[in-house]
Design an enzyme around this catalytic site. Structure first.
Site, PDB file in Angstrom:
ATOM      1  N   TYR A 147       0.862  -1.187   0.000  1.00 41.37           N
ATOM      2  CA  TYR A 147       0.000   0.000   0.000  1.00 41.37           C
ATOM      3  C   TYR A 147       0.893   1.229   0.000  1.00 41.37           C
ATOM      4  O   TYR A 147       1.881   1.285   0.738  1.00 41.37           O
ATOM      5  CB  TYR A 147      -0.899   0.000   1.236  1.00 41.37           C
ATOM      6  CG  TYR A 147      -1.757   1.246   1.381  1.00 41.37           C
ATOM      7  CD1 TYR A 147      -1.522   2.160   2.408  1.00 41.37           C
ATOM      8  CD2 TYR A 147      -2.800   1.513   0.505  1.00 41.37           C
ATOM      9  CE1 TYR A 147      -2.300   3.301   2.552  1.00 41.37           C
ATOM     10  CE2 TYR A 147      -3.594   2.656   0.645  1.00 41.37           C
ATOM     11  CZ  TYR A 147      -3.333   3.540   1.671  1.00 41.37           C
ATOM     12  OH  TYR A 147      -4.104   4.677   1.806  1.00 41.37           O
ATOM     13  N   ASP A 242       9.309   2.811  -1.002  1.00 41.96           N
ATOM     14  CA  ASP A 242       8.334   3.455  -0.111  1.00 41.96           C
ATOM     15  C   ASP A 242       8.712   3.062   1.321  1.00 41.96           C
ATOM     16  O   ASP A 242       8.351   1.982   1.782  1.00 41.96           O
ATOM     17  CB  ASP A 242       6.914   3.001  -0.463  1.00 41.96           C
ATOM     18  CG  ASP A 242       5.882   3.649   0.446  1.00 41.96           C
ATOM     19  OD1 ASP A 242       4.681   3.589   0.123  1.00 41.96           O
ATOM     20  OD2 ASP A 242       6.277   4.201   1.494  1.00 41.96           O
ATOM     21  N   LYS A 270       5.248   9.041   8.571  1.00 44.59           N
ATOM     22  CA  LYS A 270       5.080   8.528   9.928  1.00 44.59           C
ATOM     23  C   LYS A 270       6.194   8.994  10.870  1.00 44.59           C
ATOM     24  O   LYS A 270       6.197  10.140  11.312  1.00 44.59           O
ATOM     25  CB  LYS A 270       4.957   6.998   9.884  1.00 44.59           C
ATOM     26  CG  LYS A 270       3.733   6.537   9.057  1.00 44.59           C
ATOM     27  CD  LYS A 270       3.594   5.048   9.040  1.00 44.59           C
ATOM     28  CE  LYS A 270       2.581   4.608   7.997  1.00 44.59           C
ATOM     29  NZ  LYS A 270       1.197   4.789   8.424  1.00 44.59           N
TER      30      LYS A 270
HETATM   31  P1  KE4 Z   1      -0.440   8.489   4.571  1.00 42.78           P
HETATM   32  O1  KE4 Z   1      -0.987   9.209   3.366  1.00 42.78           O
HETATM   33  O2  KE4 Z   1      -1.517   7.698   5.297  1.00 42.78           O
HETATM   34  O3  KE4 Z   1       0.366   9.399   5.504  1.00 42.78           O
HETATM   35  O4  KE4 Z   1       0.657   7.438   4.063  1.00 42.78           O
HETATM   36  C1  KE4 Z   1       0.265   6.504   3.081  1.00 42.78           C
HETATM   37  C2  KE4 Z   1       1.202   5.307   3.149  1.00 42.78           C
HETATM   38  C3  KE4 Z   1       2.214   5.212   2.219  1.00 42.78           C
HETATM   39  N1  KE4 Z   1       3.083   4.170   2.241  1.00 42.78           N
HETATM   40  C4  KE4 Z   1       2.987   3.206   3.181  1.00 42.78           C
HETATM   41  C5  KE4 Z   1       3.969   2.069   3.176  1.00 42.78           C
HETATM   42  C6  KE4 Z   1       1.964   3.262   4.166  1.00 42.78           C
HETATM   43  O5  KE4 Z   1       1.870   2.274   5.096  1.00 42.78           O
HETATM   44  C7  KE4 Z   1       1.055   4.327   4.155  1.00 42.78           C
HETATM   45  C8  KE4 Z   1      -0.074   4.445   5.154  1.00 42.78           C
HETATM   46  N2  KE4 Z   1      -0.206   3.349   6.068  1.00 42.78           N
HETATM   47  C9  KE4 Z   1      -1.515   3.141   6.654  1.00 42.78           C
HETATM   48  C10 KE4 Z   1      -1.470   1.936   7.576  1.00 42.78           C
HETATM   49  N3  KE4 Z   1      -0.938   0.774   7.016  1.00 42.78           N
HETATM   50  C11 KE4 Z   1      -1.982   4.349   7.386  1.00 42.78           C
HETATM   51  C12 KE4 Z   1      -3.177   4.124   8.273  1.00 42.78           C
HETATM   52  C13 KE4 Z   1      -4.462   4.565   7.616  1.00 42.78           C
HETATM   53  O6  KE4 Z   1      -4.599   4.423   6.379  1.00 42.78           O
HETATM   54  O7  KE4 Z   1      -5.318   5.037   8.376  1.00 42.78           O
END
Ligand code: KE4
Length: 433
Positions: A147, A242, A270
């Site tokens: 993701y 990523d 994060k």
């Molecule tokens: P954000 O746009 O949520 O800050 O980051 C997206 C993203 C990009 N790349 C990786 C590897 C990620 O895990 C994420 C976001 N992770 C999720 C949880 N696995 C965020 C939690 C959510 O979607 O509420």
């Protein structure tokens, strides 16, 4: 297992659902995968979070991995307070942003220049646009189960094979956009090679979570990342790591330090924001200088490099560089992994634990888990029961078998022992009606 009160969370959720789709601002928080009322959090401190019903939990979500120093670390809070007292946003360059750029480029050898943004999604979206501009190509390859945020090019499901175009994984994503993304299984170099053979000269980038953590945690097989590096070099494509989850998590320099592989572009999120809305995309100056205002790739953001987020970010990276906590995190997480495995074995419950440093996940299966198909063959009904039993025991896990567990520097040996004891009971109740 004694059931805890979740009455106030239930009432808050009922109210929230009247004005926000699903009552939440990010889908996973709605607890739909575990069919439980979502817990509304009131506060956090160290390794603990406290819900609106007064329940206390040992937290293994840590804001989806952002809080490697635990909740409300005093030095991070002080940095945020001091910054806020001077102003919350300027929309102008600040010294603190330059300081953060120095810190990031000092920690990630492959990053010569960096652009700060406000979310991981924005970092990945920018990196894809940069790779397309740099190569003059349109297509990208992503791995099934990884993701990368919710930009259209990445909300794509696998076609019927490596040659096939992706198809939309969300309503509202046009096939014309999804069709420029090819989705292949994680840990399968032959499928990447096949995709390049079928689309030679058209693929701008390969994007990968170097340790996958959005289908549970899945380690790269030996040679996998090296193979992606070689293929991208041969094909003239950008290798995009990523590291939104793994950056500053599995090592200070993320997977690139841990596995000794240099990416062409890296996305961070994060931890890099210290729990505030800050993310980053970085790489060689040759690629990064394509960004406006000096280059033709447009990218912008009102709150990019926000002074409060930047203060939290600088404080967090400074602390990590001083503390060098990775050996301690490894020790704690290894003890937790071992305890969970032993508890499951004693209860006769098939369990796999995949772990890289303080990033780990449990799968209810007796087979190794090395890609999405393996994850999907695990027993998610048992995960749901395990989640609910652990929640009632005061252990706060991610409400999905496709997420990860995170430890922070605030997690103590006593926390680990309490978690293992709770798991022993949770495993014993796993199949009770
Ligand atoms: P954000 O746009 O949520 O800050 O980051 C997206 C993203 C990009 N790349 C990786 C590897 C990620 O895990 C994420 C976001 N992770 C999720 C949880 N696995 C965020 C939690 C959510 O979607 O509420």
């Amino acid at each position: 297992m004694s059931r805890r009160p979740y009455d106030r969370s239930a009432r808050a959720f009922e109210q929230a659902c009247k004005l926000m789709p699903g009552g939440v601002n990010s889908p996973v928080r709605a607890y739909r995968a575990v069919e439980h009322v979502p817990v509304f959090i009131a506060s956090g401190k160290g390794s603990r979070v406290y819900d609106v019903d007064g329940n206390q939990y040992i937290d293994y979500v840590c804001s989806w991995g952002a809080l490697i120093l635990g909740h409300a670390h005093p030095e991070v809070v002080k940095a945020v307070r001091d910054a806020a007292g001077l102003g919350t946003s300027y929309g102008a360059p600040t010294i603190a942003e330059a300081e953060l750029a120095v810190q990031i480029t000092s920690v990630f050898a492959s990053i010569e220049k960096v652009r700060l943004v406000s979310s991981g999604t924005e970092a990945v979206m920018t990196a894809i646009r940069l790779a397309r501009a740099y190569t003059g190509r349109d297509m990208i390859i992503k791995m099934e189960g990884c993701y990368h945020g919710h930009s259209d090019s990445l909300l794509v499901a696998a076609g019927s094979g490596a040659a096939e175009m992706g198809r939309p994984a969300s309503a509202g994503v046009p096939q014309a956009v999804a069709g420029m993304t090819i989705v292949v299984p994680y840990n399968d170099l032959s499928q990447v090679q096949e995709a390049f053979r079928c689309h030679r000269g058209r693929i701008a980038a390969v994007i990968v979570e170097p340790v996958a953590a959005n289908m549970g945690v899945i380690r790269p097989e030996p040679g996998y990342l090296e193979g992606l590096r070689e293929i991208c070099d041969m094909e003239g494509a950008v290798l995009l790591f990523d590291e939104v989850i793994t950056g500053l998590r599995v090592a200070l320099g993320g997977c690139q330090e841990l596995y000794g592989i240099k990416a062409d572009l890296t996305c961070l999120g994060k931890i890099v924001g210290g729990g505030l809305p800050l993310a980053a995309v970085g790489g060689s100056a040759r690629i990064m200088d394509l960004l406006a205002p000096i280059g033709p790739v447009y990218q912008a953001g009102t709150l990019s490099g926000n002074p409060i987020a930047t203060a939290a970010a600088n404080a967090t990276i400074r602390l990590l560089r001083q503390m060098k906590p990775y050996a301690q995190l490894e020790h704690r997480a290894a003890a937790l992994e071992q305890g969970l495995i032993e508890a499951a074995r004693a209860a006769g419950v098939p369990l796999q634990v995949n772990r890289v440093g303080s990033l780990m996940s449990c799968f209810f299966t007796d087979r190794p888990v090395r890609n999405l198909a393996d994850v999907q063959s695990a027993d998610m009904a048992r995960f749901k029961r395990f989640f609910c039993n652990m929640l009632d025991a005061g252990i706060y896990l991610a409400p999905s078998g496709y997420e990860a567990m995170f430890l922070s520097t605030a997690h103590t040996q006593e926390d680990v022992e309490r978690t293992i004891d709770a798991a022993k009971e949770a495993f014993s109740w796993l199949d009770d009606p």
